[in-house]
Design an enzyme around this catalytic site. Sequence first.
Site, PDB file in Angstrom:
ATOM      1  N   GLU A 477     -11.494  -0.604  -0.696  1.00 51.78           N
ATOM      2  CA  GLU A 477     -12.327  -0.491  -1.621  1.00 51.78           C
ATOM      3  C   GLU A 477     -13.010  -1.718  -1.390  1.00 51.78           C
ATOM      4  OE1 GLU A 477     -11.914   0.697  -6.206  1.00 51.78           O
ATOM      5  OE2 GLU A 477     -10.268   1.203  -4.776  1.00 51.78           O
ATOM      6  N   GLU A 756      -3.410  -4.541 -10.886  1.00 50.99           N
ATOM      7  CA  GLU A 756      -4.601  -3.684 -11.327  1.00 50.99           C
ATOM      8  C   GLU A 756      -3.758  -2.720 -12.500  1.00 50.99           C
ATOM      9  OE1 GLU A 756      -7.246  -0.050  -9.631  1.00 50.99           O
ATOM     10  OE2 GLU A 756      -5.547  -0.614  -8.525  1.00 50.99           O
TER      11      GLU A 756
END
Length: 912
Positions: A477, A756
């Site tokens: 990502e 996260e």
Amino acid sequence: MVQVVKVWCEHHEPNTIGIGESQPRISWTTAGEERDWQQTSYEIEVTHLDGSLIDSVKVDSSDSRLVPWPGKALTSREQVNLRVRVSGVGADAAGVVSSNISEASAPIRVEAGLLQPEDWKCSLIEPNESTEILPEKRHRPVTFRRHIQCPIDVAIARARLYITAHGIYEARINDSRVGDHILAPGWTSYQSRLTYQTYDITPNLLSGQDNEIQVDVAEGWFCGSLAFTRRHNIYGSRLGFIAMIVVELENRETICIGSDDGWRWAHGPIVEAGLLDGETYDAREMLHSETVWKNVQTNQEFSSYSRLLTAPDGPPIRKTQEFEVREIIKSPSGKTILDFGQNFAGWIKVKQVDGAAGTTIKFQFAEVLENGEIGTRPLRSAKCLDTLILDGNGPIYWEPKFTFHGFRYVEVTGWPEESKTPLTSQNFVGVVVHTDMQVTGNFRCSNPLLNQLHSNIVWSMRGNFVGIPTDCPQRDERLGWTGDINVFGDTAAYLFDVSGMLTSWLKDMVIEQKEAGGVVPLVIPYILGDFGPGKSAEAVWGDVAVMLPWTLYTTTGDTSMLVRHYESMKDWLNSIPRSETTGLWKQDGFKLADWLDPSAPPDDPVNAMTDMYMVCDSFLVHVTALMVKIAATLNKSQEEQKFYQDQSANLRQMFADEYITPSGRLACDTQTAYALAIEFDLFNSPQQQSHAAERLSMLIRQRNKFKIATGFAGTPYLGHALTKVGKSNVFYRMLLHRECPSWLYPVTMGATTVWERWNSMLPDGSINPGDMTSFNHYALGSVASWMHQTICGLKPVDAGWKTFKVEPVPGGNLQWAEAEYHSVYGRCRVRWEIKNNPDKNQQMLWLEVVVPLNTKCHVHLPGSKDSIIVGSGIRQWEVDYHPEEWPVRALLPPFKPADDELPVDEVLQHGW
């Protein structure tokens, strides 16, 4: 004696060469022991390097931040020296008031870069044939080479290398590395903007000798495989670079050598180099005298590329720190794993290894261990694997240069067993890389778990500010998600000087926003193509267009942040799909909203408890209210200011009609809903807000038992909202909670960065089963803003910190806390301690505040409604201290506090 201790231009480091501004604004910091000192005037002196005066200006002003450039604009490559002298009035240690004039500051060098497209006397050069395309469409790195002959009888006065690439590059002259930038030129919206770098190569060149320059270029972000889409060749399909060497001789002659058809290219020992997958280095393919160098081709479209070239706005990516191996672990399967003790972004350096030709050593990177083995599942498609192949010619010292990884652990396989350099911790060093931002803020307190939490937040920021503000540095990502930096912007701007880096990123945001018709895409630069909601309007994420420039303005006082982005702000608000009847968001599909609410299933992170459109509408009212402030700050017309005032009032009322009962209850009964409504002033009366505050407290104490129930949208504001309504002790209780989901749960699990998800790792040590899990994501670390602004009470009053506030709110059984912020003016510092006064049988709060020169501080002592305004100097107070209830207890059936005789530590652990 007052001294000018630091001078710089725009948001550049002092003495940055090759800046892109012809009339850069100037700032300086003063230091001294004077109390209540205020600058009354400043003098700026600008001189040519030959000593001839260009301009000298004296201004009666207290400004020392981003003052106008004196005199004529710089021309391309022009160099000047700049000095600053200030005058002011203050008091000495005896209290005697007097005026004084500082000595002139040490001169700083100000040097312009290439300011016009026509300054580039060169071309974009590329290999004259398709470079080797590796499996999965990777481009093999290329080395370009040229020889430069310097005159024999004339010394070199100054030499500069101006360079950029289609890809990422590293330059060497006479086998000596040029500069200390890495992963240059970084990542921008290459279709519209390509930064170039300027290096002083005077020390690298040898007069009267043949000099060899080599430039290695790898695919990087330009044509490499990016993100989970694994798209290649997004900006182009060929490696290449642009360079111009300018050598000025002592006899005032100038030699200019550009990238042209006089260069040659070859493949070297770097066989593969991808940002997501890693680097492969084969020492058997080292360049040598037998290497066949091939012709290059010049790109005929260079004139179009030259218009895209721009100097950087902030500091480069650099190596900033090194870690020794903390421990070598043998896994249950017998694998060898290096533990560096800290999760970070970078790579490892092999200090020495020896082995037979063809020996292949692999380094697999990962953030965590699972069942004693490295946990690679969260990496998804990113291989994060570096490979070193030995040539058998003796010890090798090696580190990659065209990749980076997010990791704490490295599994090593293939280390030669018969090597003269056995595998020990002394063979490796962990290299930390990120944009080399100046540290501006810190925090410490008496609770070691909170200190570790704050350290984790800092490290997550460091790991994700690699050229652009990314979401994570490890998996497939590593994108500039707009929502992440929007909710974290306030914390980021306190911890580091992000003004230069985020100025650059916001320029790309404007570019991508225009291409998306006014909508702010989810990621900047935008490379996701037709990915789902990539270019649809999203609250919180798209609101970065308004909120982040405002954050940077309040931190730096730089009005140009608002000027430059005002039209972008308007475009964003105009792009939001609205209901024709209310003007609120049109409800026509899913929105990310309170993303990663802890109640959301592992594979459905958007499924939050808080109504997604209530979140959207809360932020719409908030950013519209910000537009009222921004229009006023920029002195827009009365008509324009009234337009946003009316919009703000109407939207606020529409929100109340839609979501708020007459008594102050919300249609959506969640932590996030109440936090946003309180912090964004969405209630129509103090009575409504008071009722909402009690309901929020009840939710936290009863339904949630002090556990977090907020996602990306609610988390940054929960603590601030509770403090706003006088319930800081409730938030202290949440902050110090240790069961999942909480801020301290990851700390108790050994985390060294912010996760996260609230439960990226489960209590049994297994990794969250969801497809999307990272152990280095800074967004939920936005709680640090509350730690800075409430525990220590340190925050600006005026944009730029010329006036700031100290209003600490002790609690949570903390015995002391301290924080400091290095503003443009100097160090703003606060420390408080709780002390016992046996004479009064009373606790006392001791407070110390350090106020920089040329600033004022509003000090609010606990228990006092009034503030004390003080000028520069070190100030101390001691006042009676009456702590609030601690620990705040959960409300359990039959709705009464839990047993007061339970140990406090057990209460905090379990949420009773």
